[in-house]
Design an enzyme around this catalytic site. Structure first.
Site, PDB file in Angstrom:
ATOM      1  N   LYS A 244       0.762  -1.214  -0.120  1.00 40.73           N
ATOM      2  CA  LYS A 244      -0.001   0.105  -0.070  1.00 40.73           C
ATOM      3  C   LYS A 244       0.925   1.310  -0.052  1.00 40.73           C
ATOM      4  O   LYS A 244       1.449   1.483   1.034  1.00 40.73           O
ATOM      5  CB  LYS A 244      -1.000  -0.045   1.077  1.00 40.73           C
ATOM      6  CG  LYS A 244      -1.790   1.101   1.109  1.00 40.73           C
ATOM      7  CD  LYS A 244      -2.380   1.621   2.653  1.00 40.73           C
ATOM      8  CE  LYS A 244      -1.474   2.995   2.950  1.00 40.73           C
ATOM      9  NZ  LYS A 244      -1.772   4.226   2.038  1.00 40.73           N
TER      10      LYS A 244
ATOM     11  N   GLY B 137      -4.997   2.873  -1.215  1.00 40.50           N
ATOM     12  CA  GLY B 137      -6.224   3.400  -0.297  1.00 40.50           C
ATOM     13  C   GLY B 137      -5.686   3.924   0.839  1.00 40.50           C
ATOM     14  O   GLY B 137      -4.326   4.228   1.081  1.00 40.50           O
TER      15      GLY B 137
ATOM     16  N   GLY C  17      -4.348   5.088   4.780  1.00 33.99           N
ATOM     17  CA  GLY C  17      -3.808   4.413   6.074  1.00 33.99           C
ATOM     18  C   GLY C  17      -4.568   3.952   6.876  1.00 33.99           C
ATOM     19  O   GLY C  17      -4.373   2.673   7.601  1.00 33.99           O
TER      20      GLY C  17
ATOM     21  N   GLY D 108      -3.890   0.468   5.526  1.00 32.07           N
ATOM     22  CA  GLY D 108      -2.615   0.530   6.394  1.00 32.07           C
ATOM     23  C   GLY D 108      -3.054  -0.391   7.522  1.00 32.07           C
ATOM     24  O   GLY D 108      -2.254  -1.207   7.926  1.00 32.07           O
TER      25      GLY D 108
ATOM     26  N   GLU E 236      11.031   1.618   9.628  1.00 29.40           N
ATOM     27  CA  GLU E 236      11.741   2.751   9.281  1.00 29.40           C
ATOM     28  C   GLU E 236      11.209   4.223   9.625  1.00 29.40           C
ATOM     29  O   GLU E 236      10.333   4.503   8.670  1.00 29.40           O
ATOM     30  CB  GLU E 236      12.097   2.624   7.814  1.00 29.40           C
ATOM     31  CG  GLU E 236      13.672   3.355   7.630  1.00 29.40           C
ATOM     32  CD  GLU E 236      13.710   4.577   7.120  1.00 29.40           C
ATOM     33  OE1 GLU E 236      13.915   5.557   7.978  1.00 29.40           O
ATOM     34  OE2 GLU E 236      13.431   5.015   6.036  1.00 29.40           O
TER      35      GLU E 236
ATOM     36  N   CYS F 189      13.992  11.381   5.684  1.00 27.49           N
ATOM     37  CA  CYS F 189      14.066  11.037   6.979  1.00 27.49           C
ATOM     38  C   CYS F 189      15.702  11.070   7.705  1.00 27.49           C
ATOM     39  O   CYS F 189      15.846  11.201   8.763  1.00 27.49           O
ATOM     40  CB  CYS F 189      13.666   9.535   7.260  1.00 27.49           C
ATOM     41  SG  CYS F 189      14.347   8.332   5.943  1.00 27.49           S
TER      42      CYS F 189
ATOM     43  N   GLU G  27      11.014  16.263  14.223  1.00 28.95           N
ATOM     44  CA  GLU G  27      11.218  16.044  12.839  1.00 28.95           C
ATOM     45  C   GLU G  27      10.598  17.055  12.264  1.00 28.95           C
ATOM     46  O   GLU G  27       9.224  17.041  12.230  1.00 28.95           O
ATOM     47  CB  GLU G  27      11.095  14.658  12.399  1.00 28.95           C
ATOM     48  CG  GLU G  27      11.348  14.499  11.057  1.00 28.95           C
ATOM     49  CD  GLU G  27      11.125  12.864  10.590  1.00 28.95           C
ATOM     50  OE1 GLU G  27      10.143  12.272  10.780  1.00 28.95           O
ATOM     51  OE2 GLU G  27      12.327  12.321   9.945  1.00 28.95           O
TER      52      GLU G  27
HETATM   53  P1  TAP Z   1       2.321   8.526   7.935  1.00 26.79           P
HETATM   54  O1  TAP Z   1       1.073   8.934   8.508  1.00 26.79           O
HETATM   55  O2  TAP Z   1       3.396   7.800   8.997  1.00 26.79           O
HETATM   56  O3  TAP Z   1       2.304   7.779   6.743  1.00 26.79           O
HETATM   57  C1  TAP Z   1       2.977   7.036   6.095  1.00 26.79           C
HETATM   58  C2  TAP Z   1       2.111   5.601   5.429  1.00 26.79           C
HETATM   59  O4  TAP Z   1       1.595   5.131   6.536  1.00 26.79           O
HETATM   60  C3  TAP Z   1       1.205   6.300   4.297  1.00 26.79           C
HETATM   61  O5  TAP Z   1       1.188   5.161   3.534  1.00 26.79           O
HETATM   62  C4  TAP Z   1      -0.003   6.226   5.466  1.00 26.79           C
HETATM   63  O6  TAP Z   1      -1.160   6.106   4.391  1.00 26.79           O
HETATM   64  C5  TAP Z   1       0.094   5.087   6.091  1.00 26.79           C
HETATM   65  N1  TAP Z   1      -0.738   5.213   7.288  1.00 26.79           N
HETATM   66  C6  TAP Z   1      -1.319   6.343   7.857  1.00 26.79           C
HETATM   67  N2  TAP Z   1      -2.143   5.996   8.902  1.00 26.79           N
HETATM   68  C7  TAP Z   1      -2.087   4.629   9.221  1.00 26.79           C
HETATM   69  C8  TAP Z   1      -2.376   3.590   9.833  1.00 26.79           C
HETATM   70  N3  TAP Z   1      -3.253   4.036  11.226  1.00 26.79           N
HETATM   71  N4  TAP Z   1      -1.996   2.397   9.781  1.00 26.79           N
HETATM   72  C9  TAP Z   1      -1.171   1.902   8.875  1.00 26.79           C
HETATM   73  N5  TAP Z   1      -0.695   2.808   8.021  1.00 26.79           N
HETATM   74  C10 TAP Z   1      -1.051   4.001   7.938  1.00 26.79           C
HETATM   75  O7  TAP Z   1       3.162   9.841   7.551  1.00 26.79           O
HETATM   76  P2  TAP Z   1       2.350  11.162   7.007  1.00 26.79           P
HETATM   77  O8  TAP Z   1       1.323  11.868   7.650  1.00 26.79           O
HETATM   78  O9  TAP Z   1       2.310  11.174   5.621  1.00 26.79           O
HETATM   79  O10 TAP Z   1       3.708  12.293   7.199  1.00 26.79           O
HETATM   80  C11 TAP Z   1       3.612  12.828   8.866  1.00 26.79           C
HETATM   81  C12 TAP Z   1       4.905  12.971   9.273  1.00 26.79           C
HETATM   82  O11 TAP Z   1       5.624  11.734   9.398  1.00 26.79           O
HETATM   83  C13 TAP Z   1       5.800  13.817   8.515  1.00 26.79           C
HETATM   84  O12 TAP Z   1       5.848  15.133   8.668  1.00 26.79           O
HETATM   85  C14 TAP Z   1       7.166  13.190   8.651  1.00 26.79           C
HETATM   86  O13 TAP Z   1       7.668  13.955   9.827  1.00 26.79           O
HETATM   87  C15 TAP Z   1       7.101  12.044   9.100  1.00 26.79           C
HETATM   88  N6  TAP Z   1       7.438  10.953   7.652  1.00 26.79           N
HETATM   89  C16 TAP Z   1       8.562  10.286   7.958  1.00 26.79           C
HETATM   90  C17 TAP Z   1       8.945   9.450   6.897  1.00 26.79           C
HETATM   91  C18 TAP Z   1      10.081   8.758   7.242  1.00 26.79           C
HETATM   92  S1  TAP Z   1      10.907   8.110   5.810  1.00 26.79           S
HETATM   93  N7  TAP Z   1      10.426   8.515   8.034  1.00 26.79           N
HETATM   94  C19 TAP Z   1       8.016   9.512   5.826  1.00 26.79           C
HETATM   95  C20 TAP Z   1       7.202  10.385   5.580  1.00 26.79           C
HETATM   96  C21 TAP Z   1       6.698  10.886   6.657  1.00 26.79           C
HETATM   97  P3  TAP Z   1      -1.825   7.393   3.687  1.00 26.79           P
HETATM   98  O14 TAP Z   1      -0.927   8.509   3.890  1.00 26.79           O
HETATM   99  O15 TAP Z   1      -2.006   7.071   2.354  1.00 26.79           O
HETATM  100  O16 TAP Z   1      -3.169   7.550   4.428  1.00 26.79           O
END
Ligand code: TAP
Length: 475
Positions: free
Chosen positions: A170, A201, A203, A207, A245, A279, A378
């Protein structure tokens, strides 16, 4: 317009069982560039069942078959190069040069490296006359974020395929198109039916469904710490293994004998590349007090080398991925000012002339104390902090005084000091000066930056179970 209203299940593109869709926005233009279907739990169940059905045969494919498959994927990925670059630029807003030299390149390297690592990988070994076998972990569920649309999903899939583990993936809703191209590649090269399944879909539905699914044996996630925690909680219900990660707040330690301009260029490059949505980016720059003025001057001097603007043009910094991410970054810049840090460059608002698109100003705070929120959390945008220190011991202490431990960077000349700092930083990857990346070397974090390692043979190990057989016949 890219309209992808189907999921890929059991070797076919199939209709979603639900009607919900989500528009995908180009962050540089704020315009809709396509639509995806939001999958349902029913779609996910079908995908998991397809992966389960594929497991007996896929897990028994020979090493040679899997190497060939990974090589074919890498070759077909290369054939789609221009389209991959264009797609990432559109959905993420990353400038074309970054889409090519970072995003496209990383995806390619993970598939070709997995083939290479597999060549020397031993799935059976002798331990004191007994036998240790490494078996596919089972069905893997992969959840990936938006900031590297090909990197994270490719390293996970390449390792899973190398280990003979069927996958349900996903990608993030914000940047789903690169994963669709990857799926087309797997289809074209004939990845066995059910060995790869893609369900788009949210998260909260797909997810969450992956992390709590009783028929998913292993979950690999990249993203925020908050979601990582939920995934661990869900997986703990059935004692399933997870690899996480997560984020980082990595230090870049500038030593007394460092080339100031080189170190300043590296510091700015960390927040410029991918608009700082990385990250492993260094976002705390530790500078000897004696070098504070010269370092600040060097930052101002090198900043124009990283122009902000249209990702279709010759710029280095594109927009942030979304309005939400832009707002988050703005609030951290405000917070830094409230906390008493000094703005060396940048600040809130959009860069001049860039009213449309989620562009933020590259921002460097100085006079930062490591206890400040901007030094501890972060930010995930083009924002960094300059923190001064007086002794190398103090620099090491500040480096480690954070909940994360993903990466660290050291600039200097004296080899003993470089070695001391590099070995004292509590992080999964430390880079000295401008050392080259190596896709065979493991990637992952200490502390709240995660659990497990990706890339190369360490990455493959995550998708394997270890079985000891005592008295195995010597065949
Ligand atoms: P997350 O919410 O962690 O999203 C990452 C992935 O997890 C997406 O595919 C998301 O789906 C999915 N997800 C969301 N809620 C979930 C749940 N309850 N169960 C399982 N999967 C779920 O990150 P974000 O909101 O996009 O970003 C928020 C912050 O996270 C950023 O500001 C940054 O600080 C951090 N971030 C860190 C990284 C790395 S590489 N460490 C990458 C991205 C973000 P959907 O988004 O499609 O709903």
């Amino acid at each position: 317009m890219r309209n992808y209203l189907k999921h890929y299940i059991n070797g076919e593109w199939v209709e979603s069982t639900g009607n919900e869709t989500e528009d995908v926005i180009n962050p540089a233009t704020e315009e809709v560039i396509g639509t995806i279907s939001l999958g349902t739990k029913e779609d996910l169940d079908k995908a998991v069942q397809a992966a389960r059905d594929a497991f007996p045969s896929f897990s028994q494919t020979s090493k040679e078959e899997r190497i060939k498959m990974l090589e074919n994927i890498a070759a077909e990925y290369e054939n789609r190069k221009e389209e991959i670059i264009e797609t990432i630029t559109e959905e993420l807003g990353s400038p074309k040069s970054i889409s090519e030299n970072v995003h496209y390149m990383m995806g390619y390297n993970h598939f070709s490296q997995a083939a290479e690592s597999l060549r020397d990988f031993s799935f059976i070994e002798d331990r004191g006359g007994h036998t240790v076998m490494k078996d596919s972990v089972g069905v893997s569920g992969l959840i990936t974020p938006w900031n590297f649309p090909t990197n994270q999903i490719s390293t996970k899939i390449a390792s899973a395929f190398a280990a003979g583990s069927p996958v349900v993936a996903k990608p993030a809703e914000l940047t789903p198109f690169a994963a669709i191209i990857l799926t087309e590649i797997f289809d074209k090269v004939g990845v066995p039916k059910g060995a790869f399944n893609l369900v788009n879909g949210s998260g909260s539905v797909i997810g969450d469904g992956i992390s709590s699914h009783p028929d998913i044996d292993f979950v690999s996630f990249t993203g925020s710490g908050a979601v990582g925690q939920k995934i661990m909680q869900n997986a703990s219900e059935r004692i399933a293994n997870v690899a996480l990660e997560l984020g980082g707040k990595s230090p870049l330690v500038v030593l007394e004998d460092a080339d100031v301009e080189k170190a300043a260029r590296a510091a700015v490059s960390h927040i410029a590349t991918n608009s700082g949505q990385v990250c492993s980016a260094a976002t705390r720059v530790l500078v000897p007090s004696s070098m504070k003025d010269s370092f600040e001057e060097a930052v101002k001097k090198v900043l124009p080398e990283f122009p902000v603007g249209d990702p279709q043009g010759d710029n280095h910094i594109g927009p942030l991925v979304s309005k939400k991410q832009w707002d988050t970054v703005q609030s951290y810049i405000e917070k830094g000012q409230e906390e008493g840090a000094t703005l060396l460059v940048g600040g809130t608002g959009k860069p001049e002339g860039l009213d449309k698109g989620y562009y933020a100003k590259p921002t460097v705070f100085t006079d930062v104390n490591n206890d400040m929120v901007i030094a501890q959390e972060e930010i995930f945008g083009p924002v960094t902090c300059l923190i001064t220190y007086d002794t190398v011991e103090e620099a090491i202490e500040i480096s480690n005084d954070v909940k994360y431990g993903l990466a660290g960077y050291v600039f200097g000349e004296d080899e003993q000091t470089l070695a001391k700092v590099a070995s004292s930083i509590r992080a999964g990857r430390v880079k000295i000066n401008d050392a080259e990346a190596d896709f065979a070397a493991p990637f992952g974090g200490y502390k709240q930056s995660g659990i497990g390692r990706e890339w190369g043979d360490y990455g493959i190990e995550e998708y394997l179970e270890v079985k000891t057989v005592l008295g195995y016949p010597k065949l």
